[in-house]
Design an enzyme around this catalytic site. Structure first.
Site, PDB file in Angstrom:
ATOM      1  CG  HIS A  39      -9.264  -1.981   1.662  1.00  0.00           C
ATOM      2  ND1 HIS A  39      -8.446  -1.515   0.675  1.00  0.00           N
ATOM      3  CD2 HIS A  39      -8.439  -2.541   2.580  1.00  0.00           C
ATOM      4  CE1 HIS A  39      -7.183  -1.774   0.981  1.00  0.00           C
ATOM      5  NE2 HIS A  39      -7.156  -2.398   2.126  1.00  0.00           N
TER       6      HIS A  39
ATOM      7  CD  GLU B 280      -3.114  -0.827   0.130  1.00  0.00           C
ATOM      8  OE1 GLU B 280      -2.957   0.064  -0.731  1.00  0.00           O
ATOM      9  OE2 GLU B 280      -4.105  -1.566   0.173  1.00  0.00           O
TER      10      GLU B 280
END
Ligand SMILES: [Zn+2]
Length: 214
Positions: free
Chosen positions: A158, A76
């Protein structure tokens, strides 16, 4: 070791997040920008956090290029570095799949409103539609949803992404967003949901801003 100070802060923060149940397994990631150099310390990809050492925390540049560390940086990275590039006021970023924020992020009425005064600092909480994890697309959408002053966003299916001027502030945003989600869900289940009045939220935000300006 290079950038030991920021690496230590990232390590302490991730262990604290695990301890609090905000992060489970290898999910979630935390980043901190250096005060002098344009580099960022970030948690590594796919490594359990318990037993992690300072050397395991990766160092990347502001474009996400891996510079240091035993393991490759979190997948990420684009989300964290995009926010750090867009918001010079932000030094720390925290992404988690904390349970209650993730549950709230599924609903079409996902808007989080403060239930208690301390939560006012972190609203409005933006909403990001589902986009593939680790993509530049999700990074752009998080930047957009945070806007100029945002501290927290929910990411559908998420989790959440929070930020602050330092690690303490980014962790507080994470903890209070999760608390806001938890209190909202339980109050709605009990049928007692009544968020703070908007005038009260506005006044609290002014008080908090004045206090932070001192
Ligand atoms: Zn994630």
């Amino acid at each position: 070791m290079k950038y030991e100070k920021i690496r230590k802060q990232v390590l302490d923060a991730i262990l604290e997040a695990v301890e609090q149940g905000l992060i489970k397994g290898t999910s979630g990631n935390i980043a901190l920008r250096d005060d002098e150099d344009d580099v960022v310390a970030i948690t590594p990809s796919g490594i359990p956090y318990k037993g992690m050492t300072v050397e395991d925390i990766a160092i990347v540049d502001l474009n996400g290029k891996w510079l240091e560390g035993n393991y490759k940086p979190s997948s990420e990275v684009p989300m964290h570095t995009a926010v750090l590039r867009a918001r010079p006021d932000v030094r720390a970023t925290v992404h988690t799949h904390a349970m209650y924020a993730t549950i709230m992020a599924m609903g079409d009425d996902a808007e989080l409103k403060p239930i208690t005064p301390p939560q006012c600092e972190f609203v409005p909480v933006g909403i990001v539609p589902f986009t593939m994890p680790g993509s530049d697309e999700v990074a752009d959408k998080v930047v957009e949803a945070l806007g100029e002053n945002g501290r927290a966003v929910l990411i559908k299916n998420h989790g959440m992404f929070c930020c602050g001027k330092n690690m303490k502030a980014a962790m507080a945003a994470t903890e209070y967003t999760e608390e806001m989600a938890l209190t909202t869900i339980y109050a709605k289940l009990l049928g007692t949901y009544e968020p703070m009045p908007e005038e009260g939220v506005k006044k609290m935000k002014e008080l908090i801003a004045a206090d932070q300006a001192v």
